[in-house]
Scaffold this active site. Sequence first.
Site, PDB file in Angstrom:
ATOM      1  N   GLY A 123     -17.313   0.824   0.048  1.00  0.00           N
ATOM      2  CA  GLY A 123     -18.066   2.051   0.241  1.00  0.00           C
ATOM      3  C   GLY A 123     -19.507   1.987  -0.200  1.00  0.00           C
ATOM      4  O   GLY A 123     -20.332   2.791   0.249  1.00  0.00           O
TER       5      GLY A 123
ATOM      6  N   TYR B 182       0.833  -1.190   0.000  1.00  0.00           N
ATOM      7  CA  TYR B 182       0.000   0.000   0.000  1.00  0.00           C
ATOM      8  C   TYR B 182       0.875   1.251   0.000  1.00  0.00           C
ATOM      9  O   TYR B 182       1.584   1.537   0.968  1.00  0.00           O
ATOM     10  CB  TYR B 182      -0.928   0.018   1.220  1.00  0.00           C
ATOM     11  CG  TYR B 182      -1.810  -1.205   1.347  1.00  0.00           C
ATOM     12  CD1 TYR B 182      -2.122  -1.995   0.248  1.00  0.00           C
ATOM     13  CD2 TYR B 182      -2.312  -1.594   2.590  1.00  0.00           C
ATOM     14  CE1 TYR B 182      -2.934  -3.123   0.374  1.00  0.00           C
ATOM     15  CE2 TYR B 182      -3.125  -2.706   2.717  1.00  0.00           C
ATOM     16  CZ  TYR B 182      -3.423  -3.470   1.609  1.00  0.00           C
ATOM     17  OH  TYR B 182      -4.215  -4.590   1.738  1.00  0.00           O
TER      18      TYR B 182
END
Length: 335
Positions: free
Chosen positions: A226, A58
């Site tokens: 989301g 990441y």
Amino acid sequence: MERRSIGSGPLTVGAIGLGCMPMSWAYTPSRRRGEESLRTLHTALDLGANLLDTADLYGPFTNELAVGRVLRERRAEAFVSSKVGLRAAEGHVVADGRPDYVRRACDASLRRLRTDVIDLYQLHRVDPEVPVEETWGAMAELVQAGKVRALGFCALGAGAGPGAGRRGDRGYRSTVRHLERAQQVFPVTAVQAELSVWSPEAAWQLLPWCAARGVGVLAAMPLGSGFLTGTLTPGQGFEEADVRARHPRFTAHAMASNQVLVAELRRVARRHGPEVTAAQVALAWVLAQGPHVVPVPGADRARWAAENARAAEVRLTAGELAGFAALPTAVGAWD
């Protein structure tokens, strides 16, 4: 906050974790703010969401650096989970399970995280060029060297594909085979896999294997990247570098078709009180899948981390769980 066991050993964490990936990878690059990421991490720890899930990929690397800034002050309060086995190379992500690479990557992660031990070190992906026994054996050596406390196995993106059906048996067969091979080398403490109201395949295919062996489950993407929060609008579009811009479930048609899932989450939330959100109900659904399951929702804002942590207080009824089970299969899936 309620605590849950990670595996059959003494490792325990808060019932809700924090996925750190959105702070520096995959989602909405224009919204990334370093100081807000630190506030998010501190908020999660303040509320008992002490499992901080990161990876060297990441950023790359910047995510671990941010987590390390918080660990410098609050290491004793955190359960640190990081990953190895994927690396960025010339604009692509490639699997790398070579033992020498695993050892080097762990040492580099320890430096970035500013700690002398990683609580849970996960194999991000199996390298098709390296037998999983060799990669897992190198990771086991890290436990024996005191650099890692326990080992985990990621099975992200392995859910049932198009045509598999609501209870199709595709998706996790190869994962289970790899897990069984790894178990012969060193115990698997936890498995991380996508698990949510719109991606429930792991609940049928993977959770039974884990429960029978005392293996913990980290539920990744429990909020459907989301979508299950109910804050996204069909056709709204995403930034080019946002993974949702290329995900079949985030086309305008798929998002509109899948609003039935959000509507049910909102309906149940209203039943539980005016302060309960669709996101909290989605996380409560994951918690209800078993005492060995810990949802790890991603968050890049402190207010989202706080909202997610309060989901541990929501208890769904048997009737509500049955209502979710009766919902239609989500539209759109990776090929």
